[in-house]
Scaffold this motif. Structure first.
Motif, PDB file in Angstrom:
ATOM      1  N   SER A  27     -16.538 -16.550  -7.505  1.00  0.00           N
ATOM      2  CA  SER A  27     -15.305 -16.115  -8.183  1.00  0.00           C
ATOM      3  C   SER A  27     -14.091 -16.677  -7.456  1.00  0.00           C
ATOM      4  N   GLU A  28     -14.167 -16.669  -6.131  1.00  0.00           N
ATOM      5  CA  GLU A  28     -13.061 -17.247  -5.347  1.00  0.00           C
ATOM      6  C   GLU A  28     -12.949 -18.745  -5.588  1.00  0.00           C
ATOM      7  N   LEU A  29     -14.096 -19.426  -5.628  1.00  0.00           N
ATOM      8  CA  LEU A  29     -14.069 -20.879  -5.865  1.00  0.00           C
ATOM      9  C   LEU A  29     -13.502 -21.185  -7.253  1.00  0.00           C
ATOM     10  N   ALA A  30     -13.864 -20.351  -8.228  1.00  0.00           N
ATOM     11  CA  ALA A  30     -13.357 -20.550  -9.593  1.00  0.00           C
ATOM     12  C   ALA A  30     -11.841 -20.372  -9.615  1.00  0.00           C
ATOM     13  N   ALA A  31     -11.350 -19.371  -8.864  1.00  0.00           N
ATOM     14  CA  ALA A  31      -9.896 -19.132  -8.822  1.00  0.00           C
ATOM     15  C   ALA A  31      -9.194 -20.300  -8.125  1.00  0.00           C
ATOM     16  N   GLU A  32      -9.798 -20.803  -7.058  1.00  0.00           N
ATOM     17  CA  GLU A  32      -9.161 -21.867  -6.290  1.00  0.00           C
ATOM     18  C   GLU A  32      -9.169 -23.210  -7.019  1.00  0.00           C
ATOM     19  N   VAL A 301     -30.861 -33.616  -5.891  1.00  0.00           N
ATOM     20  CA  VAL A 301     -29.543 -33.028  -6.176  1.00  0.00           C
ATOM     21  C   VAL A 301     -29.520 -31.827  -7.119  1.00  0.00           C
ATOM     22  N   ALA A 302     -30.581 -31.614  -7.919  1.00  0.00           N
ATOM     23  CA  ALA A 302     -30.492 -30.577  -8.965  1.00  0.00           C
ATOM     24  C   ALA A 302     -30.144 -29.203  -8.393  1.00  0.00           C
ATOM     25  N   ASP A 303     -30.916 -28.734  -7.415  1.00  0.00           N
ATOM     26  CA  ASP A 303     -30.667 -27.371  -6.935  1.00  0.00           C
ATOM     27  C   ASP A 303     -29.493 -27.309  -5.958  1.00  0.00           C
ATOM     28  N   ALA A 304     -28.874 -28.457  -5.703  1.00  0.00           N
ATOM     29  CA  ALA A 304     -27.640 -28.482  -4.911  1.00  0.00           C
ATOM     30  C   ALA A 304     -26.420 -28.365  -5.808  1.00  0.00           C
ATOM     31  N   GLY A 305     -26.613 -28.087  -7.085  1.00  0.00           N
ATOM     32  CA  GLY A 305     -25.487 -28.002  -8.006  1.00  0.00           C
ATOM     33  C   GLY A 305     -25.439 -26.694  -8.774  1.00  0.00           C
ATOM     34  N   MET A 306     -24.224 -26.293  -9.119  1.00  0.00           N
ATOM     35  CA  MET A 306     -24.006 -25.123  -9.979  1.00  0.00           C
ATOM     36  C   MET A 306     -22.709 -25.383 -10.740  1.00  0.00           C
ATOM     37  N   THR A 307     -22.678 -24.998 -12.027  1.00  0.00           N
ATOM     38  CA  THR A 307     -21.448 -25.159 -12.795  1.00  0.00           C
ATOM     39  C   THR A 307     -20.832 -23.794 -13.067  1.00  0.00           C
ATOM     40  N   LEU A 308     -19.524 -23.693 -12.886  1.00  0.00           N
ATOM     41  CA  LEU A 308     -18.814 -22.451 -13.201  1.00  0.00           C
ATOM     42  C   LEU A 308     -17.923 -22.673 -14.417  1.00  0.00           C
ATOM     43  N   TYR A 309     -17.940 -21.684 -15.312  1.00  0.00           N
ATOM     44  CA  TYR A 309     -17.094 -21.710 -16.507  1.00  0.00           C
ATOM     45  C   TYR A 309     -16.345 -20.384 -16.598  1.00  0.00           C
ATOM     46  N   THR A 310     -15.297 -20.360 -17.420  1.00  0.00           N
ATOM     47  CA  THR A 310     -14.635 -19.096 -17.742  1.00  0.00           C
ATOM     48  C   THR A 310     -14.951 -18.738 -19.187  1.00  0.00           C
ATOM     49  N   VAL A 311     -15.237 -17.466 -19.414  1.00  0.00           N
ATOM     50  CA  VAL A 311     -15.536 -16.993 -20.774  1.00  0.00           C
ATOM     51  C   VAL A 311     -14.244 -16.958 -21.582  1.00  0.00           C
ATOM     52  N   ASN A 349     -19.127 -12.761 -11.762  1.00  0.00           N
ATOM     53  CA  ASN A 349     -18.299 -11.716 -11.158  1.00  0.00           C
ATOM     54  C   ASN A 349     -18.804 -10.320 -11.509  1.00  0.00           C
ATOM     55  N   LYS A 350     -19.942 -10.211 -12.195  1.00  0.00           N
ATOM     56  CA  LYS A 350     -20.485  -8.898 -12.577  1.00  0.00           C
ATOM     57  C   LYS A 350     -21.983  -8.836 -12.275  1.00  0.00           C
ATOM     58  N   MET A 351     -22.339  -9.219 -11.058  1.00  0.00           N
ATOM     59  CA  MET A 351     -23.756  -9.324 -10.724  1.00  0.00           C
ATOM     60  C   MET A 351     -24.427  -7.957 -10.571  1.00  0.00           C
ATOM     61  N   ASN A 352     -23.621  -6.891 -10.374  1.00  0.00           N
ATOM     62  CA  ASN A 352     -24.241  -5.571 -10.223  1.00  0.00           C
ATOM     63  C   ASN A 352     -24.400  -4.830 -11.545  1.00  0.00           C
ATOM     64  N   ILE A 387     -16.492 -15.110 -15.212  1.00  0.00           N
ATOM     65  CA  ILE A 387     -17.010 -16.413 -14.782  1.00  0.00           C
ATOM     66  C   ILE A 387     -18.503 -16.498 -15.103  1.00  0.00           C
ATOM     67  N   ILE A 388     -18.871 -17.547 -15.823  1.00  0.00           N
ATOM     68  CA  ILE A 388     -20.297 -17.793 -16.090  1.00  0.00           C
ATOM     69  C   ILE A 388     -20.765 -18.897 -15.139  1.00  0.00           C
TER      70      ILE A 388
END
Ligand code: PLP
Length: 439
Positions: A27-32, A301-311, A349-352, A387-388
């Motif tokens: 969430s912080e990375l998405a904001a930054e 490289v596959a598991d070294a990557g993640m994509t963040l999106y905003t809903v 941001n809603k993992m719980n 954040i997705i």
């Protein structure tokens, strides 16, 4: 949710209930860095390289080495990592060659693939001192001979041979069958012919053979079977034509985990098994063990990557379907649209929250097929602004990105070993998108 339920051990949850990646709060990375954004975990890339380099040292030795298959994800910073990790590279176009060259990568360690290298590609690659051409067919062989003659050099090549192995993955990524677009088949006798032709060319130095059976391969013995075919073939060529290949390049293709139901693949063990099959076959055929090359892309490289999106919106159609629309889509990840590929998605941001809503995570393009993933379970509370996170996007996402609908490509943010995050590819701007248009 405990960490061992995640698809890869560089993913977790922190005290705020936020998803973490490479130890950082997403969430912080998405904001930054804003979204959409490709995150990459440098530690994981290096770890994956070392699994290969160590296994190669242990089981093959000599000049044998792994190459990183650039097409999985090609940008300058990754070539610097490959250089430092002692990885060779494979490239498939002048664009990838230029990128590696500008990153300071020594191209004498590069292998140039592609089933259709243009005369310009051939000349460009020789100009920059490419180590090896992996030759796909007759016309290309003659084109390389002609250019090497003009330059008065002797060019190292490998011949791409199709061993007639079906790895049983998707048809779109099968490449080792007789009727493949790629390479020259053993079964038809054409491989024998092209080898004789290669040996007859005065400006070509035939180093050995290459084969590549497919991608996202999990099946037990695909590589061993391919290796046995290739070693027997090497022995046959030696007996019949007195030519002994020095190198055998077994291509890439080891599978990675995208979803929980995908198996774990122990790369070290696979390489040990492959070495055993190669050594045993060489002994039976009474030929020396060649230098072995492999070309992993995805599994580096596959598991070294993640994509963040905003809903942007959550559309609920009672009794039918729910859609969660994000601010990216097939332009940054076309793999579902192309192959129906599986991915694991979270509301970062809603993992719980309990994951009680079945939905399709979809992109923003004017295309019903613009889907990141179908039938994803996300929290009911998922709403605009959340954040997705889509996991395991380090391979074949950025490198397959398009600018459809004039949507700019996301940046690549590298999380380095000390935990700092920096853009290694900047975000494309709207100005970038129209920069080539002539007024
Ligand atoms: C795509 C490709 C690779 C890499 O495959 P992965 O599945 O990403 O490991 C290696 N060699 C060749 C010739 C390829 O076409």
């Amino acid at each position: 949710m405990s960490n061992d339920t995640f698809i890869c051990d560089n993913i977790g949850v922190n005290d705020q209930g936020h998803l973490t990646f490479a130890g950082r709060d997403t969430s912080e990375l998405a904001a930054e860095f804003k979204t959409p954004v490709y995150l990459m975990d440098e530690g994981r890339i290096r770890h994956n390289c070392r699994v290969y380099t160590q296994a190669f040292k242990e089981h093959f030795g000599g000049e044998s080495r792994p190459l990183y298959a650039s097409k999985a994800n090609s940008f300058k910073y990754i070539y610097k990592i490959m250089k430092e990790e002692g990885m060779g590279i494979d490239v498939v176009s002048s664009g990838e060659i230029l990128c590696a060259y500008k990153a300071g990568y020594d191209l004498s360690k590069a292998y140039f693939h592609s089933n259709n290298k243009t005369d310009e590609d051939i000349s460009f690659a020789m100009e920059l001192g490419i180590g090896y051409f992996v030759v796909d067919g007759f016309e290309e062989l003659y084109a390389i001979e002609k250019e090497a003659a003009r330059r008065e050099i002797k060019q190292n090549i490998l011949l791409r041979i199709t061993p007639g192995i079906d790895p049983h993955t998707y048809a779109q990524v099968n490449t080792g069958t007789v009727d493949s677009k790629f390479g020259t088949a053993i079964e038809t006798g054409q491989a024998d012919e092209i080898i004789q032709e290669a040996l007859a060319q005065p400006h070509i130095n035939l180093i050995g053979y290459h084969c590549h059976v497919g991608s996202q391969v999990f099946a037990e013995d695909v590589f061993e079977r391919a290796a046995v075919v290739m070693i027997k073939y090497t022995a046959h060529i030696y007996r019949d034509y007195d030519y002994m290949a020095q190198q055998l390049n077994m291509g890439g293709g080891f599978g990675v985990r995208y979803v929980d139901t995908d198996p774990y693949l122990d790369v070290s063990k696979k390489i040990a098994d492959l070495a055993e099959a190669i050594n045993a076959t060489c002994e039976r055929e009474k030929i020396p063990v060649p230098t072995i090359i492999m070309e992993p892309g995805r599994s580096i490289v596959a598991d070294a990557g993640m994509t963040l999106y905003t809903v942007g919106s959550v559309k609920r159609i009672p009794y039918y379907k729910n859609y969660v629309s994000v601010d990216g889509g097939m332009t940054d990840n076309p793999r579902y649209a192309l192959y129906g590929s599986k991915y694991t998605c979270y509301t970062a941001n809603k993992m719980n929250e309990e994951r009680g809503m079945n939905c399709n995570v979809v992109g923003r393009c004017c295309e019903s097929g613009d889907i990141i993933q179908r039938d994803v379970l996300l929290p009911k509370e998922t709403e605009r602004g959340d954040i997705i996170a889509v996991c395991t996007t380090g391979a074949y996402n950025y490198s397959m990105a398009s600018h459809y609908n004039k949507i700019p490509n996301p940046p690549i943010v590298m999380i380095t070993a000390d935990g700092s995050a920096k853009e290694v590819v900047r975000r494309q701007t709207y100005e970038d998108l129209i920069a080539l248009d002539v007024d």
